[in-house]
Design a protein around this motif. Structure first.
Motif, PDB file in Angstrom:
ATOM      1  N   LEU A 173       0.827  -1.206   0.000  1.00  0.00           N
ATOM      2  CA  LEU A 173       0.000   0.000   0.000  1.00  0.00           C
ATOM      3  C   LEU A 173       0.866   1.262   0.000  1.00  0.00           C
ATOM      4  O   LEU A 173       0.419   2.324  -0.432  1.00  0.00           O
ATOM      5  N   ILE A 174       2.106   1.133   0.481  1.00  0.00           N
ATOM      6  CA  ILE A 174       2.909   2.340   0.744  1.00  0.00           C
ATOM      7  C   ILE A 174       3.055   3.244  -0.489  1.00  0.00           C
ATOM      8  O   ILE A 174       2.763   4.448  -0.414  1.00  0.00           O
ATOM      9  N   PRO A 175       3.457   2.702  -1.661  1.00  0.00           N
ATOM     10  CA  PRO A 175       3.602   3.608  -2.816  1.00  0.00           C
ATOM     11  C   PRO A 175       2.287   4.276  -3.187  1.00  0.00           C
ATOM     12  O   PRO A 175       2.269   5.464  -3.547  1.00  0.00           O
ATOM     13  N   ASP A 176       1.177   3.540  -3.051  1.00  0.00           N
ATOM     14  CA  ASP A 176      -0.121   4.128  -3.368  1.00  0.00           C
ATOM     15  C   ASP A 176      -0.497   5.206  -2.365  1.00  0.00           C
ATOM     16  O   ASP A 176      -1.125   6.209  -2.724  1.00  0.00           O
ATOM     17  N   LEU A 177      -0.119   5.001  -1.103  1.00  0.00           N
ATOM     18  CA  LEU A 177      -0.419   6.011  -0.085  1.00  0.00           C
ATOM     19  C   LEU A 177       0.310   7.312  -0.391  1.00  0.00           C
ATOM     20  O   LEU A 177      -0.255   8.403  -0.249  1.00  0.00           O
ATOM     21  N   ALA A 178       1.577   7.167  -0.849  1.00  0.00           N
ATOM     22  CA  ALA A 178       2.337   8.376  -1.205  1.00  0.00           C
ATOM     23  C   ALA A 178       1.659   9.092  -2.359  1.00  0.00           C
ATOM     24  O   ALA A 178       1.532  10.312  -2.368  1.00  0.00           O
ATOM     25  N   GLU A 179       1.169   8.327  -3.307  1.00  0.00           N
ATOM     26  CA  GLU A 179       0.486   8.953  -4.443  1.00  0.00           C
ATOM     27  C   GLU A 179      -0.803   9.632  -3.998  1.00  0.00           C
ATOM     28  O   GLU A 179      -1.116  10.740  -4.429  1.00  0.00           O
ATOM     29  N   MET A 180      -1.523   8.965  -3.085  1.00  0.00           N
ATOM     30  CA  MET A 180      -2.754   9.561  -2.559  1.00  0.00           C
ATOM     31  C   MET A 180      -2.443  10.880  -1.853  1.00  0.00           C
ATOM     32  O   MET A 180      -3.209  11.837  -1.960  1.00  0.00           O
ATOM     33  N   ALA A 181      -1.320  10.903  -1.129  1.00  0.00           N
ATOM     34  CA  ALA A 181      -0.947  12.113  -0.390  1.00  0.00           C
ATOM     35  C   ALA A 181      -0.728  13.264  -1.361  1.00  0.00           C
ATOM     36  O   ALA A 181      -1.153  14.397  -1.125  1.00  0.00           O
ATOM     37  N   SER A 182      -0.088  12.974  -2.509  1.00  0.00           N
ATOM     38  CA  SER A 182       0.204  14.040  -3.453  1.00  0.00           C
ATOM     39  C   SER A 182      -1.048  14.470  -4.214  1.00  0.00           C
ATOM     40  O   SER A 182      -1.079  15.538  -4.792  1.00  0.00           O
ATOM     41  N   ARG A 183      -2.079  13.634  -4.194  1.00  0.00           N
ATOM     42  CA  ARG A 183      -3.285  13.955  -4.952  1.00  0.00           C
ATOM     43  C   ARG A 183      -4.373  14.608  -4.106  1.00  0.00           C
ATOM     44  O   ARG A 183      -5.370  15.057  -4.650  1.00  0.00           O
ATOM     45  N   SER A 184      -4.213  14.570  -2.785  1.00  0.00           N
ATOM     46  CA  SER A 184      -5.271  15.142  -1.954  1.00  0.00           C
ATOM     47  C   SER A 184      -4.739  16.359  -1.215  1.00  0.00           C
ATOM     48  O   SER A 184      -3.535  16.618  -1.200  1.00  0.00           O
ATOM     49  N   GLN A 185      -5.693  17.085  -0.606  1.00  0.00           N
ATOM     50  CA  GLN A 185      -5.295  18.306   0.088  1.00  0.00           C
ATOM     51  C   GLN A 185      -5.677  18.233   1.561  1.00  0.00           C
ATOM     52  O   GLN A 185      -6.452  17.377   1.966  1.00  0.00           O
ATOM     53  N   GLY A 186      -5.116  19.164   2.315  1.00  0.00           N
ATOM     54  CA  GLY A 186      -5.514  19.361   3.698  1.00  0.00           C
ATOM     55  C   GLY A 186      -5.169  18.179   4.586  1.00  0.00           C
ATOM     56  O   GLY A 186      -4.135  17.527   4.412  1.00  0.00           O
ATOM     57  N   TRP A 187      -6.066  17.905   5.546  1.00  0.00           N
ATOM     58  CA  TRP A 187      -5.787  16.864   6.539  1.00  0.00           C
ATOM     59  C   TRP A 187      -5.667  15.494   5.888  1.00  0.00           C
ATOM     60  O   TRP A 187      -4.884  14.664   6.322  1.00  0.00           O
ATOM     61  N   LYS A 188      -6.424  15.285   4.820  1.00  0.00           N
ATOM     62  CA  LYS A 188      -6.355  13.989   4.144  1.00  0.00           C
ATOM     63  C   LYS A 188      -4.932  13.737   3.650  1.00  0.00           C
ATOM     64  O   LYS A 188      -4.381  12.661   3.849  1.00  0.00           O
ATOM     65  N   SER A 189      -4.390  14.753   3.028  1.00  0.00           N
ATOM     66  CA  SER A 189      -3.036  14.630   2.500  1.00  0.00           C
ATOM     67  C   SER A 189      -2.058  14.314   3.617  1.00  0.00           C
ATOM     68  O   SER A 189      -1.177  13.462   3.470  1.00  0.00           O
ATOM     69  N   ARG A 190      -2.247  14.998   4.764  1.00  0.00           N
ATOM     70  CA  ARG A 190      -1.325  14.774   5.877  1.00  0.00           C
ATOM     71  C   ARG A 190      -1.435  13.331   6.395  1.00  0.00           C
ATOM     72  O   ARG A 190      -0.444  12.700   6.729  1.00  0.00           O
ATOM     73  N   VAL A 191      -2.675  12.832   6.477  1.00  0.00           N
ATOM     74  CA  VAL A 191      -2.855  11.462   6.962  1.00  0.00           C
ATOM     75  C   VAL A 191      -2.195  10.465   6.005  1.00  0.00           C
ATOM     76  O   VAL A 191      -1.446   9.568   6.427  1.00  0.00           O
ATOM     77  N   TYR A 192      -2.450  10.642   4.704  1.00  0.00           N
ATOM     78  CA  TYR A 192      -1.850   9.734   3.720  1.00  0.00           C
ATOM     79  C   TYR A 192      -0.320   9.832   3.769  1.00  0.00           C
ATOM     80  O   TYR A 192       0.380   8.828   3.685  1.00  0.00           O
ATOM     81  N   ARG A 193       0.155  11.069   3.930  1.00  0.00           N
ATOM     82  CA  ARG A 193       1.608  11.282   3.976  1.00  0.00           C
ATOM     83  C   ARG A 193       2.213  10.557   5.167  1.00  0.00           C
ATOM     84  O   ARG A 193       3.234   9.879   5.067  1.00  0.00           O
TER      85      ARG A 193
END
Lengths: 439, 244
Positions: A173-193
Motif C-alpha cells: 500500500l505504501i507507494p499508493d499512499l504516497a500517491e494519494m498524499a500528493s493527490r489530496s489536500q488538507g488533513w487527508k493529504s497529511r494522513v496519507y503522507r
C-alpha cells in the motif's frame, strides 16, 4: 516511476481515474448500506452486552454441547482469512501476472476476517473480562498460561497471523499512499503522507519494498498453513469422537483455502459491480480463480471422503454414533446440503466448461461459502452432542444471542470492507503501472 | 463400555505417606434413589436449576444417576450407574485448560481452581464422562435454600467450570483432625457426602495405595471395572458391575 498524475497519459492516467474515482464523495446508497450494516453490528454488540451482563447462559449452549455457533464462526472466519494471504502469496511467489488487480482485495479480506474471527474465542468465554490470563505476561504471582493447551497455541498463532497479514497488506500500500498524499489536500493529504512513512519512490526504496514483500510472502505462507493447522488442533488434540483425527490439520487448511477463494470471488464481483472496475477485474480473473476453486473442491472431497470412510470402516461404536448422526440421523439434512454445496454444485457448474460463466462462478462461490460454514457446524456440534457416554447425549439449539452475533459479523465484514474501499485504492495502482510499462 | 485396564495395585503415589483417593461403587447395591445427588447438592453449595433450565440441559449435578434400559417393555431391566468425576490419573480435562484452572494434585485429585477459570469450557468437551458442570449464570437458590450454604465450600460465580471434588473440604478436615489427635487418617474416617448419604451403602471411599482399605478391597474384586477405561484415562472410580 512518477507520482504526478498530470504528467501521465494513456493507461496510467486511466487507471488512476478508475481506481481513485470511487474514493471521492459519499453516495446515498453508500450511506444507506453503511447505516444498514452498522445497525446489524450495533445489534450484535447489544446481544454481546446482554451476554456479558446477564451471563453466558443467554446463549443456547448447554451440556454436553459446550461449544456452539461461536466456535463454528471462529473456524469459518479464520478459514475465510486464508483468501488473502495464501492466495496472494502463492500468486506473488509464482509471479502469476494476472494476480495484480486481485491481491489487495484479497489481502484486505484476510485482515478483516481475522479481526472478526479472532473476536469469537473472546465472545465465547464465560468470563471474557479475564481473557488476558491467556497471555503470558509477567505478574507478581508468577502465574503462566498452560503451554500444553491448544487454546494457548491458537492465541499465539492468531496474533502472529494478524500481525503478519496487516504488514502484508500495508507494504504494497505504501507507494499508493504516497500517491494519494500528493493527490489530496488538507488533513487527508497529511494522513496519507503520515501513513506512507516517507516514501519518495527512490530506487533504494523500491528495492527494499520488493525484498520485504518477497520475504513476507514466503513467511506469511508458512504462518497461514500453521494457523489453520493449530485451529484444527483445538479439535484433533481432544479425545472426543470424530475430533481425534490425524487428518484434521491438512483438511482444515484445504477447507480454509477453499472457502477463502469463494469469498474472494464474491468480493471481486461486488467491487466490479459497485466500483465499476470491470476493466480491471476481467472475466479472466474470475475464470482463473474458479479453476482454483474447482481444484480445491476436489481436494475437499478427497479429505472429506477419507475422514468419513475411515470412521465408517473402523466401525468403532463411540465414533459411529457421531457418524450416524451426521450421515443419516439428526444432522443428515445439513450433511447432504454440505455435500451438495461443497461438491455437486461447484463440480458440475465449474467442471463442465460450457456451464462455466460469470453467473455460475458466483453461484458456486455462494454455495461453497454455505457449504463450508455447514462443514464447520457439522464438525463442532454432532461430536459434542453425541459424546462417548450415551447417557450424556443432548441436543443444541442456538439462541437469538448467537444468531444476532453471527449475523452481525457478516455485516461487520461488509462494513469494514466498504470503509476500506472508501479510504484506500482497492487495486494496487503501482503494480498496474508496472504491468502496463512491461507490456 | 466398561473394562478394567489398570489394576488397582498399579495406582501408586510418589510418596508412601501421600494417599491416592479413590472410590468404588457396587452397582448391585445401587437402587438409583439419588440420595447421593441430594447429599452432594447440600454439601457443595450446588445451585438448583429451574424446571426450564433443567429441561434445556442446564441442571448442575456433580453426581448423576445414568439409567440404561435392557430389553423391551414389559420385560425390561433398568441399570443405574452413579457417575461423578472419575478423578482420572491421566485426565483429558487437564492439559487442555489454557490457564491451569484444573490440574492433578499430589493426592490424585483433579482439582478445579474456580478463581483461575475463564470459562473456555474446553475441559468439559474433553471429558468423556461429561461430569463437568458449567455455571451459565450467577448461582441462585430458591428460598430458603440460600440459608443453608456450607461455609467450607466456596460459591462459584457465573462463567466458571466446576465439578466433583471428592468433597475435598472433608478430606482436609479429616487430615486436620487426625493431625490434631496425632494419629494417621484411618480408613473410613473421611467420607464424601455421597458416600455418607447412600442408604444402601453402595459406595466406598478411601486410599487406593492402602491394600487393606475398603475401597481397595472392593476395587480388587473380579467384577470391578472402570468406566470407558479403554480410553486410557485411568479413572480412580471403580464400578462393581451387576452380577446377574
Amino acid at each position: 516511476m512518477t507520482t504526478l498524475a498530470t504528467t501521465l497519459n494513456g493507461p496510467h492516467r486511466r487507471v488512476r481515474e478508475d481506481v481513485l474515482h470511487p474514493l471521492e464523495g459519499l453516495s446515498f446508497w453508500y450511506l444507506a448500506s453503511a447505516a444498514f450494516f452498522s445497525a446489524l453490528v450495533v445489534w450484535a454488540l447489544f446481544a454481546w452486552g446482554c451476554q456479558i451482563f446477564l451471563g453466558i447462559g443467554v446463549a443456547g449452549i448447554r451440556r454436553p454441547v459446550f461449544w456452539g455457533l461461536y466456535i463454528v464462526n471462529f473456524v469459518f472466519w479464520i478459514g475465510i482469512s486464508h483468501a488473502g494471504t495464501l492466495i496472494s502469496a502463492i500468486l506473488r511467489l509464482t509471479d502469476a501476472g494476472w494476480r495484480k488487480p486481485v491481491t489487495r482485495a484479497a489481502e484486505a479480506i484476510t485482515v478483516f476476517a481475522l479481526m472478526i474471527g479472532g473476536m469469537f474465542p473472546l465472545i465465547h468465554l464465560g468470563r471474557v473480562w479475564l481473557f488476558y490470563w491467556l497471555i503470558p505476561y509477567p505478574n507478581d504471582r508468577l502465574l503462566w498460561p498452560n503451554f500444553r493447551s491448544p487454546l494457548v497455541w491458537d492465541m499465539t498463532a492468531i496474533f502472529t497471523y494478524i500481525t503478519g497479514s496487516v504488514l502484508y497488506l500495508y507494504l504494497p500500500l505504501i507507494p499508493d499512499l504516497a500517491e494519494m498524499a500528493s493527490r489530496s489536500q488538507g488533513w487527508k493529504s497529511r494522513v496519507y503522507r503520515l501513513l506512507s512513512i516517507g516514501w519518495t519512490g527512490s530506487d533504494r526504496q523500491w528495492h527494499s519494498l520488493e525484498r520485504a514483500m518477497k520475504l513476507m510472502a514466503a513467511m506469511i505462507l508458512a504462518v497461514a498453513v500453521s494457523v489453520h493447522s493449530v485451529v484444527s488442533y483445538d479439535f484433533s488434540m481432544s479425545i472426543a469422537p470424530m475430533w481425534h483425527s490425524t487428518i484434521f490439520a491438512p483438511y482444515f487448511v484445504a477447507g480454509a483455502i477453499f472457502s477463502g477463494i469463494a469469498a474472494l470471488i464474491l468480493v471481486m464481483f461486488a467491487l466490479r459491480k459497485f466500483l465499476n472496475l470491470g476493466r480491471y477485474l476481467r472475466p479472466v480473473h474470475f475464470h482463473n480463480l474458479s479453476k482454483l476453486l474447482l481444484l480445491m473442491c476436489l481436494v475437499w472431497l478427497y479429505f472429506s471422503a477419507s475422514e468419513h470412510l475411515t470412521v465408517w470402516y473402523g466401525n468403532e461404536h463411540i465414533e459411529m454414533a457421531v457418524f450416524n448422526a451426521r450421515v443419516h440421523g439428526e444432522y443428515a439434512p445439513y450433511f447432504w446440503l454440505m455435500v451438495a454445496c461443497n461438491f455437486l454444485i461447484p463440480f458440475i457448474l465449474l467442471g463442465i466448461r460450457r456451464l462455466r460463466t460469470l453467473g455460475t462462478i458466483a453461484v458456486s462461490s455462494v454455495a461453497v461459502l454455505i457449504g463450508m460454514w455447514l462443514e464447520r457446524f457439522l464438525i463442532v456440534i454432532p461430536t459434542l452432542s453425541y459424546s462417548a457416554l450415551p447417557a450424556a447425549w443432548g441436543p443444541y439449539e442456538a439462541s437469538w444471542v448467537e444468531l444476532s452475533i453471527t449475523a452481525g459479523t457478516f455485516a461487520a465484514m461488509a462494513l469494514f470492507y466498504m470503509i476500506f474501499a472508501k479510504i484506500f485504492p482497492i487495486i494496487a495502482i503501482w503494480e498496474y503501472d508496472e504491468d502496463v510499462s512491461a507490456s | 463400555m466398561s473394562e478394567q485396564l489398570v489394576p488397582v495395585s498399579e495406582i501408586q503415589s510418589t510418596d508412601d505417606n501421600v494417599p491416592r483417593w479413590g472410590m468404588a461403587i457396587d452397582l448391585d447395591r445401587c437402587t438409583g434413589c439419588e440420595a447421593c445427588v441430594v447429599a452432594c447438592h447440600v454439601e457443595n453449595n450446588i445451585p438448583v436449576a429451574t424446571e426450564d433450565e433443567a429441561a434445556m440441559g442446564r441442571s448442575s449435578h456433580w453426581i448423576r444417576i445414568d439409567r440404561y434400559y435392557e430389553g423391551t417393555f414389559p420385560d425390561i431391566k433398568v441399570k443405574y450407574r452413579p457417575v461423578l468425576c472419575q478423578q482420572c490419573d491421566d485426565a483429558p480435562c487437564e492439559p487442555v485448560c489454557p490457564v491451569y484452572a484444573t490440574y492433578q494434585n499430589a493426592e490424585g485429585l483433579n482439582v478445579q481452581v474456580y478463581n483461575r477459570c475463564v470459562g473456555t469450557r474446553y475441559c468439559a468437551n474433553n471429558c468423556p464422562y461429561q461430569v463437568r458442570v458449567f455455571n451459565w449464570f450467577d448461582p441462585e437458590w430458591p428460598e430458603p435454600l440460600e440459608l443453608q450454604l456450607n461455609p467450607d465450600v466456596s460459591v462459584r460465580p457465573g462463567g466458571v467450570m466446576e465439578k466433583c471434588t471428592f468433597c475435598v473440604q472433608r478430606i482436609q478436615r479429616g487430615k486436620l483432625d487426625a493431625q490434631a489427635e496425632d494419629r494417621k487418617v484411618g480408613d473410613g474416617d473421611i467420607q464424601p457426602a455421597c458416600v455418607q448419604g447412600c442408604p444402601a451403602e453402595a459406595m466406598a471411599f478411601g486410599d487406593l495405595t492402602d491394600p487393606e482399605s475398603k475401597v481397595s478391597q472392593w476395587a480388587g474384586v473380579g467384577r470391578s471395572t472402570q468406566l470407558l477405561g479403554e480410553l486410557g484415562t485411568k479413572p480412580k472410580v471403580f464400578y462393581l458391575e451387576k452380577s446377574d
